[in-house]
Design a protein around this motif. Sequence first.
Motif, PDB file in Angstrom:
ATOM      1  N   VAL A 274      -2.408   2.613  -5.650  1.00 45.10           N
ATOM      2  CA  VAL A 274      -2.909   3.006  -6.913  1.00 45.10           C
ATOM      3  C   VAL A 274      -3.616   2.440  -8.532  1.00 45.10           C
ATOM      4  CG1 VAL A 274      -2.566   4.448  -8.658  1.00 45.10           C
ATOM      5  CG2 VAL A 274      -0.911   4.800  -6.635  1.00 45.10           C
ATOM      6  N   THR A 275      -3.133   1.385  -8.435  1.00 43.72           N
ATOM      7  CA  THR A 275      -3.824   0.073  -9.085  1.00 43.72           C
ATOM      8  C   THR A 275      -5.676  -0.019  -8.601  1.00 43.72           C
ATOM      9  OG1 THR A 275      -2.778  -1.470  -8.599  1.00 43.72           O
ATOM     10  CG2 THR A 275      -2.264  -0.353 -10.171  1.00 43.72           C
ATOM     11  N   LYS A 276      -5.473  -0.689  -7.154  1.00 40.38           N
ATOM     12  CA  LYS A 276      -6.615  -0.312  -6.163  1.00 40.38           C
ATOM     13  C   LYS A 276      -7.716   0.076  -5.832  1.00 40.38           C
ATOM     14  CE  LYS A 276      -9.321  -2.683  -3.514  1.00 40.38           C
ATOM     15  NZ  LYS A 276     -10.941  -2.017  -3.875  1.00 40.38           N
ATOM     16  N   ARG A 277      -7.380   1.135  -6.502  1.00 42.27           N
ATOM     17  CA  ARG A 277      -7.294   2.699  -5.986  1.00 42.27           C
ATOM     18  C   ARG A 277      -8.106   2.806  -6.807  1.00 42.27           C
ATOM     19  NH1 ARG A 277      -4.531   5.809  -3.101  1.00 42.27           N
ATOM     20  NH2 ARG A 277      -4.080   6.086  -5.266  1.00 42.27           N
ATOM     21  N   CYS A 278      -7.940   2.749  -8.655  1.00 36.96           N
ATOM     22  CA  CYS A 278      -7.665   3.399  -9.960  1.00 36.96           C
ATOM     23  C   CYS A 278      -8.612   2.713 -10.207  1.00 36.96           C
ATOM     24  CB  CYS A 278      -7.073   3.561 -10.805  1.00 36.96           C
ATOM     25  SG  CYS A 278      -5.945   5.241  -9.755  1.00 36.96           S
ATOM     26  N   LEU A 279      -8.669   0.941 -10.435  1.00 36.54           N
ATOM     27  CA  LEU A 279      -8.778  -0.250 -11.281  1.00 36.54           C
ATOM     28  C   LEU A 279     -10.125  -0.912 -10.436  1.00 36.54           C
ATOM     29  CD1 LEU A 279      -5.764  -1.575 -12.989  1.00 36.54           C
ATOM     30  CD2 LEU A 279      -7.772  -0.098 -14.525  1.00 36.54           C
ATOM     31  N   GLY A 280     -10.320  -0.580  -8.746  1.00 30.86           N
ATOM     32  CA  GLY A 280     -11.129  -1.487  -8.699  1.00 30.86           C
ATOM     33  C   GLY A 280     -10.387  -2.700  -8.006  1.00 30.86           C
ATOM     34  N   PHE A 281      -8.744  -3.529  -8.323  1.00 31.63           N
ATOM     35  CA  PHE A 281      -8.534  -4.235  -8.632  1.00 31.63           C
ATOM     36  C   PHE A 281      -6.813  -4.032  -8.363  1.00 31.63           C
ATOM     37  CE2 PHE A 281      -9.366  -4.363 -12.873  1.00 31.63           C
ATOM     38  CZ  PHE A 281      -7.861  -5.259 -13.036  1.00 31.63           C
ATOM     39  N   PRO A 282      -6.434  -4.757  -7.049  1.00 26.93           N
ATOM     40  CA  PRO A 282      -5.123  -4.521  -7.593  1.00 26.93           C
ATOM     41  C   PRO A 282      -4.215  -5.499  -8.378  1.00 26.93           C
ATOM     42  CG  PRO A 282      -4.891  -6.444  -5.151  1.00 26.93           C
ATOM     43  CD  PRO A 282      -6.633  -6.024  -6.277  1.00 26.93           C
ATOM     44  N   HIS A 283      -2.816  -4.091  -8.842  1.00 27.47           N
ATOM     45  CA  HIS A 283      -1.739  -5.807  -9.636  1.00 27.47           C
ATOM     46  C   HIS A 283      -0.635  -5.338  -9.093  1.00 27.47           C
ATOM     47  CE1 HIS A 283       0.563  -5.788 -13.320  1.00 27.47           C
ATOM     48  NE2 HIS A 283      -1.097  -6.998 -13.884  1.00 27.47           N
ATOM     49  N   VAL A 284       0.081  -6.375  -9.053  1.00 28.09           N
ATOM     50  CA  VAL A 284       1.830  -6.173  -8.436  1.00 28.09           C
ATOM     51  C   VAL A 284       2.562  -6.658  -9.707  1.00 28.09           C
ATOM     52  CG1 VAL A 284       3.588  -7.686  -7.492  1.00 28.09           C
ATOM     53  CG2 VAL A 284       1.146  -7.753  -6.871  1.00 28.09           C
TER      54      VAL A 284
END
Length: 354
Positions: A274-284
């Motif tokens: 979801v963070t990759k899709r919404c923010l453009g980069f992943p978060h853990v």
Amino acid sequence: MAKRRKHAKHGAGRNRRPAERRAALFEVPASAIPWWVPRPLRPLIGLGAVATIMCGLNGIIFFALMVVLLVYGSAAPLTLFCGVAAASAAAVVYMPWFLERAEISGRRRWEFVAKSWVWQVAADVFPMRLLLSAKLRDNEELLFCAHPHGLFGFSYLFLCFFLNQKRRSVRPLGARIMFWVPAIRDFVLWLGGLDVCADGFRSARRLRSDMLMSPGGVKEMSYTQQDRDRVVFKCRRGFLKLALQFGTPIVPIFVFGETGLFRVPWIQRQYIAVTKRCLGFPHVLPFVTNFLPYRNPVTFVVGSPLRYEKVAEPTEEDVDLLQRRYGKAVQLLYDRHKQLAYTDGNKRELLVVG
């Protein structure tokens, strides 16, 4: 009877799996640790180094500083004002280093960090080892492509160290987001890191350095699951095109044990996607998984280089052909060495999910 015993002995040697013979022949010896480092303290030094790396990957240090600033600032406005002023001054001083585009030029590499003995001490905690299934030529630049990425790509830091012991110079290629975060940016640059783009590729070639990258990247990261090996490369074609343009041989690497270092529940994988899709980069989510990696053995198996003719303007057919060769090489590398790396290797299967 003596003849029969002799034949039985030689027969046992012939019946050994080819993967085991190759792995034993080309195992890279561990790097030497200075004599003045006390042996009883080495595990503590290794755990301290691992904890420091994980603090940087999780952003714990930055988070702790923000909490302290807010707590004391809410009690004393003057403290908050001084903290903001100090942070602003530090940002102004750091800005020239941030804007120098060292992730393209590669001029911030620090040999002391890239080849420090601390990496070997930390690697012995798990333990980690590097196996070569074929000899590599010293007079050519190579593109090492490793799978799987894992949750943090934690073991790739150690893989870079091991390859630096074997090769002249290896530079990791990382996602652009890594060079936006100040602390992580400087650490990766000290390792000789470059942006994983065409300009970074050209800089590595200009510096006559080998390159290390994870083609699966963020997408492979979101598929991470313990006790399962999933790889992504069918939708990754940019690195294959660049390799063809420069005629750089590709060397596949499989990291056995990377997916078992961290607990990755379902909510963690969904949050990354979801963070990759919404923010453009992943978060853990740092509090969902374990902070320190499990002490599971990690085995880096390096395959044979894929060599081909240099193509100035690769066509789609050229890229497709190289992609099929690469996929077969990764699958073969996994099938030959999974029983050497896993206790349940017979039950393991490699899943290509993209």
